[in-house]
Design a protein around this motif. Sequence first.
Motif, short mmCIF file in Angstrom:
data_model
loop_
_atom_site.label_atom_id
_atom_site.label_comp_id
_atom_site.label_asym_id
_atom_site.label_seq_id
_atom_site.Cartn_x
_atom_site.Cartn_y
_atom_site.Cartn_z
N VAL A 31 0.86 -1.18 0.00
CA VAL A 31 0.00 0.00 0.00
C VAL A 31 0.90 1.23 0.00
CG1 VAL A 31 -1.72 1.32 1.28
CG2 VAL A 31 -1.87 -1.18 1.20
N ALA A 45 1.09 4.83 0.61
CA ALA A 45 0.30 5.88 1.28
C ALA A 45 1.06 7.21 1.27
CB ALA A 45 -0.02 5.45 2.70
N ALA A 82 -3.31 4.51 -1.29
CA ALA A 82 -4.33 4.79 -0.27
C ALA A 82 -3.99 6.11 0.38
CB ALA A 82 -4.37 3.68 0.76
N ARG A 83 -5.00 6.91 0.64
CA ARG A 83 -4.79 8.23 1.24
C ARG A 83 -5.79 8.46 2.37
NH1 ARG A 83 -1.21 7.65 -1.47
NH2 ARG A 83 -0.51 8.77 -3.30
N LYS A 139 -7.88 8.34 5.57
CA LYS A 139 -8.27 7.34 6.58
C LYS A 139 -8.10 5.94 6.00
CE LYS A 139 -11.43 10.50 8.83
NZ LYS A 139 -12.81 10.96 8.89
N ILE A 140 -6.94 5.38 6.17
CA ILE A 140 -6.62 4.13 5.46
C ILE A 140 -6.84 2.88 6.32
CG2 ILE A 140 -4.98 5.30 3.94
CD1 ILE A 140 -2.70 4.15 5.58
N LYS A 190 -9.19 0.13 4.97
CA LYS A 190 -8.63 -0.47 3.76
C LYS A 190 -7.50 -1.45 4.10
CE LYS A 190 -6.92 0.50 -0.84
NZ LYS A 190 -6.85 1.43 -1.95
N LEU A 191 -6.67 -1.04 5.04
CA LEU A 191 -5.56 -1.92 5.43
C LEU A 191 -6.09 -3.24 5.99
CD1 LEU A 191 -3.02 0.56 7.12
CD2 LEU A 191 -3.10 -0.24 4.74
N VAL A 212 3.02 -1.34 4.17
CA VAL A 212 2.56 0.04 3.99
C VAL A 212 3.75 0.99 3.95
CG1 VAL A 212 0.90 1.77 4.77
CG2 VAL A 212 0.62 -0.62 5.49
N GLU A 233 -2.06 9.32 7.30
CA GLU A 233 -1.80 7.97 6.82
C GLU A 233 -0.87 7.22 7.79
OE1 GLU A 233 -1.55 10.69 5.00
OE2 GLU A 233 -2.93 10.43 3.31
N GLN A 293 -2.81 6.41 10.98
CA GLN A 293 -3.77 5.33 10.81
C GLN A 293 -3.05 3.99 10.65
OE1 GLN A 293 -7.46 5.62 9.09
NE2 GLN A 293 -7.76 7.27 10.58
#
Length: 214
Positions: A35, A37, A65-66, A68-69, A72-73, A85, A94, A97
Amino acid sequence: MIITIGSTKGGVGKSSLTVNLAAELVRQGRRCIIVDADPTVTSQTWGRDRAEHSPELPHITVTEARGKIRAKLLDLEEAYGTVLVDVGGHDSQEFRQAGVTSDLLIVPVTTSQLDLDSLPKIEKLLEDFTTFNPELSVRGVFNRIETNPQSDGRLKEARAYVTSDFPQIPFYDAVLHDRKAYQDVMRVGRSVIEWTDYKAKAELQVLAKEINND
Ligand SMILES: Nc1ncnc2c1ncn2[C@@H]1O[C@H](COP(=O)(O)OP(=O)(O)O)[C@@H](O)[C@H]1O
Ligand SMILES: [Mg+2]
């Protein structure tokens, strides 16, 4: 497992470690996604270059991913098993989070005083991360160690300093040296384990072994 490669400092080798480690984990047979970020999208560019220039190598998915990740993670962990990440070199949403969602945070630093000076800031962030995520493991790794014999003393000094002043950030025994291979592989979307510098390959694999034992 979610592994964040993070720091409040840029240029320490976060993206480099992320992509090199991803390729080694995939070689070991792990399912893995990166990911990216960080708006500078170094990892994502590497993923594109890999597909374009090195299509014969195992495919590694890199997704952006940007903000509030966290959700998604966690979804990607379900789907892939291992999530790496790559966050930007500053205190960002990022990074925060990722910090409260990860199992492991790896902090690359060089032995330069400027890099070492970023550790108090990171330590402060860790207090916030571990308040919400008490299971988080944090490890440092020395990167870009000069290959000349004189650099041994500098490394020993830096190791003694981090051990005494930053006990919350235990460092891996394995270190990565400053090698042209780490720069060359980026352009073609490869890892040093898929390149001609066997010293780089060996040290990356020694580090990956230590990471696997966490
Ligand atoms: N071990 C290394 N040896 C040589 N160059 C390195 C090494 N690690 C990183 N670099 C180079 O340093 C620069 C910054 O690395 P990068 O991974 O983009 O840092 P970050 O993601 O922390 O900003 C890049 O040009 C990269 O190729
Ligand atoms: Mg980067």
